[in-house]
Motif scaffolding. Structure first.
Motif, PDB file in Angstrom:
ATOM      1  N   ASP A  48      14.732  27.783 -37.187  1.00  0.00           N
ATOM      2  CA  ASP A  48      15.545  28.760 -37.913  1.00  0.00           C
ATOM      3  C   ASP A  48      15.050  29.014 -39.333  1.00  0.00           C
ATOM      4  N   HIS A  52      16.451  21.048 -35.771  1.00  0.00           N
ATOM      5  CA  HIS A  52      17.655  20.567 -36.454  1.00  0.00           C
ATOM      6  C   HIS A  52      18.723  20.328 -35.398  1.00  0.00           C
ATOM      7  N   HIS A  67      14.839  32.334 -31.647  1.00  0.00           N
ATOM      8  CA  HIS A  67      16.028  33.152 -31.368  1.00  0.00           C
ATOM      9  C   HIS A  67      15.729  34.602 -31.006  1.00  0.00           C
ATOM     10  N   ASP A  85      23.071  24.919 -30.887  1.00  0.00           N
ATOM     11  CA  ASP A  85      22.231  25.829 -30.098  1.00  0.00           C
ATOM     12  C   ASP A  85      20.778  25.340 -30.008  1.00  0.00           C
ATOM     13  N   HIS A  86      20.471  24.248 -30.719  1.00  0.00           N
ATOM     14  CA  HIS A  86      19.106  23.704 -30.696  1.00  0.00           C
ATOM     15  C   HIS A  86      19.012  22.332 -30.023  1.00  0.00           C
TER      16      HIS A  86
HETATM   17 ZN   LIG Z   1      19.795  28.480 -34.412  1.00  0.00          ZN
END
Ligand SMILES: [Zn+2]
Length: 265
Positions: free
Chosen positions: A206, A102, A251, A106-107
């Protein structure tokens, strides 16, 4: 058959309450460590896959271009994804595909970087970038509450370069590599499953961010539609069980890869 390698792109801190939503602190702290301020250390474990014809990246980390603006997340040990790709003995220009779970920063932050003059450049200029269609629509006009998770500089240069394909349905992208779409954390998240020599490996992004999130009700407060997260996770776990797949957690700072047959719940 795909070969693969985890590319670690750094760590940051997130409040444990936000990470585990409805789960009481005394319970989640038994499964995931927190510091004195109740913050959890989270990793950004990207995956590099390759075979004779393709070199594919799954997610690109936060990148290194704008960490000053994101200082509240206390990013540390960040490494540009291009440096990780080079260490794995590929040139960034050899990357044929980037599949983005997505578009939260952070991705996908590593999809672009800045040159010395501060100009934004696409990091993998030859690669086709795959994104869920509903995710991209959401990126263009997010709800106010989700807006801070998206940064135009991370992905708009890619979209404008034309090197983007939007995914509408589950499909086999290449032989031995399937993608499926899942809602909950955010719309149209892509989960990748690929065949490696030891069996199927799944990159759930996630949908299941850490091993601690394995149980259905362990849902992050960051998820925009938690009931859908529950359903997405249940469906994915069924698939993992059916295929005896191993999982790479994006993560999890302590368990980067896990065989779910060993998980009790
Ligand atoms: Zn994330």
């Amino acid at each position: 058959m795909w070969q693969y390698q985890v590319l670690k792109t750094g760590f940051f801190r997130a409040d444990g309450g936000a990470m585990f939503g409805m789960i009481p602190q005394r319970v989640w702290q038994r499964r995931y460590r927190a510091d004195a301020a109740n913050r959890c250390i989270l990793a950004m474990n990207c995956l590099l896959l390759w075979n004779d014809t393709r070199v594919i990246l799954l997610d690109t980390g936060v990148g290194t271009k704008d960490l000053g603006v994101l200082s509240s997340y206390h990013f540390r040990d960040t490494e540009d994804i291009a440096a990780g790709v080079r260490k794995a003995r590929f040139a960034p220009e050899q990357v044929t595909d980037v599949v983005l779970s997505h578009l939260h920063f952070d991705h996908c932050g590593g999809c672009t970087h800045k040159d010395r003059a501060g100009k934004l450049l696409v990091t993998f200029p030859q690669a086709m970038h795959w994104v869920g269609e509903s995710q991209f629509t959401n990126y263009l006009s997010p709800h106010t509450l989700e807006k801070s998770s998206y940064r135009p500089a991370d992905f708009m240069p890619v979209a404008e370069s034309g090197r983007m394909t939007l995914l509408r349905d589950d499909s086999e992208l290449y032989p031995g590599l399937r993608v499926s779409l899942h809602d909950g954390h955010t719309p149209g998240q892509i989960v990748v499953a690929f065949k490696a020599s030891a069996g199927t490996v799944v990159f759930p992004g996630d949908v299941i961010p850490t091993k601690a999130h394995w149980s259905g009700e362990w849902i992050s407060a960051y998820d925009t539609h938690p009931l859908e997260s529950f359903d997405a996770k249940a469906a994915l776990k069924q698939q993992l069980k059916k295929e005896n797949a191993a999982v790479v957690f994006y993560h999890d700072a302590y368990t980067e890869m896990y065989d779910p047959r060993l998980l009790k719940k």
